[in-house]
Design an enzyme around this catalytic site. Sequence first.
Site, PDB file in Angstrom:
ATOM      1  N   HIS A   1      -3.735  -5.381   0.258  1.00 15.75           N
ATOM      2  CA  HIS A   1      -3.273  -5.696   1.608  1.00 15.75           C
ATOM      3  C   HIS A   1      -3.169  -7.204   1.840  1.00 15.75           C
ATOM      4  CE1 HIS A   1      -3.237  -1.692   3.575  1.00 15.75           C
ATOM      5  NE2 HIS A   1      -4.032  -1.402   2.570  1.00 15.75           N
TER       6      HIS A   1
ATOM      7  N   CYS B   1       0.832  -1.210   0.000  1.00 15.48           N
ATOM      8  CA  CYS B   1       0.000   0.000   0.000  1.00 15.48           C
ATOM      9  C   CYS B   1       0.870   1.264   0.000  1.00 15.48           C
ATOM     10  CB  CYS B   1      -0.993  -0.039   1.155  1.00 15.48           C
ATOM     11  SG  CYS B   1      -2.357   1.135   0.938  1.00 15.48           S
TER      12      CYS B   1
ATOM     13  N   GLU C   1      -1.343  -8.661   3.966  1.00 19.05           N
ATOM     14  CA  GLU C   1      -1.111  -8.986   5.389  1.00 19.05           C
ATOM     15  C   GLU C   1      -2.400  -9.351   6.117  1.00 19.05           C
ATOM     16  OE1 GLU C   1      -2.795  -4.987   5.686  1.00 19.05           O
ATOM     17  OE2 GLU C   1      -1.381  -5.896   4.296  1.00 19.05           O
TER      18      GLU C   1
END
Length: 266
Positions: free
Chosen positions: A228, A120, A230
């Site tokens: 994203h 990001c 994660e």
Amino acid sequence: MRPVIGVICDVKASGGHVVHGVTEKYIYAVANGAQALPVLLPGTVSAVDASMKPERLVLDEIFDLVDGIFLPGSPSNVAPHLYGDAPYNPPLPSDPHRDDLSIPLIRGAIERGVPLFGVCRGFQEMNVALGGSLFQKVYEQPGHFDHREDSSLDIAGQYAPVHDVVLEPGGLLESLAGASHWRVNSLHGQGVNQLAPSLTVEAHAEDGLVEAFRVTDAPGFTLAIQWHPEWRFWDDKLSSAVFTAFGAAARQRAERRGGRTLKAAE
């Protein structure tokens, strides 16, 4: 054995103090997805609590410590002057203390062959550090979708997959996914305008916006992703594979330089 991965901090005000910190989901993904020891790297240190001049960490000291660098996402944006643009009025959220470290840190990691992974804001930082530019408001650009999250949803809803990306044939992401398309989340207001010359596209959205890239001729792992991975990485094959590959690259660097590694917890 765990390699050491430096995770760059956001720098922001909180209760009259300056706080250097990272959202836990990024730390968890580095620790458990990459199987590494996360070490937080503060940005520029300001003179708020003591009579000292602002200073930044010395790059050589950082690279002596770490086996990889992770650039997490953030609510803040890269300063527009770093890519030759003027700020909006009123200005968008920024973090100059993070910029002061992240831009030279990216260049230093690539020069030294240190594994580097950006997500990001980290994706945007890598493009800017290498000479690219950004759309400050993608959602105002003709022909582009609104890539921001739906703030009316809870966190799980905001991070749910919402659109496909096309994975470039022969790229790292395609090889990790074993597919030509992947469904991803989307929580960003800014994005790549001009891609830096040294970068190769790894994925793009259906509106043509670049969603992932790698450094073309870098000797080590150098990947950046706009979405994203994660978030609940263990539930997504591609996200898990990316963090595993990042950790493996950091581990290989640790072994090559004699291993500043720690035994994983039992």
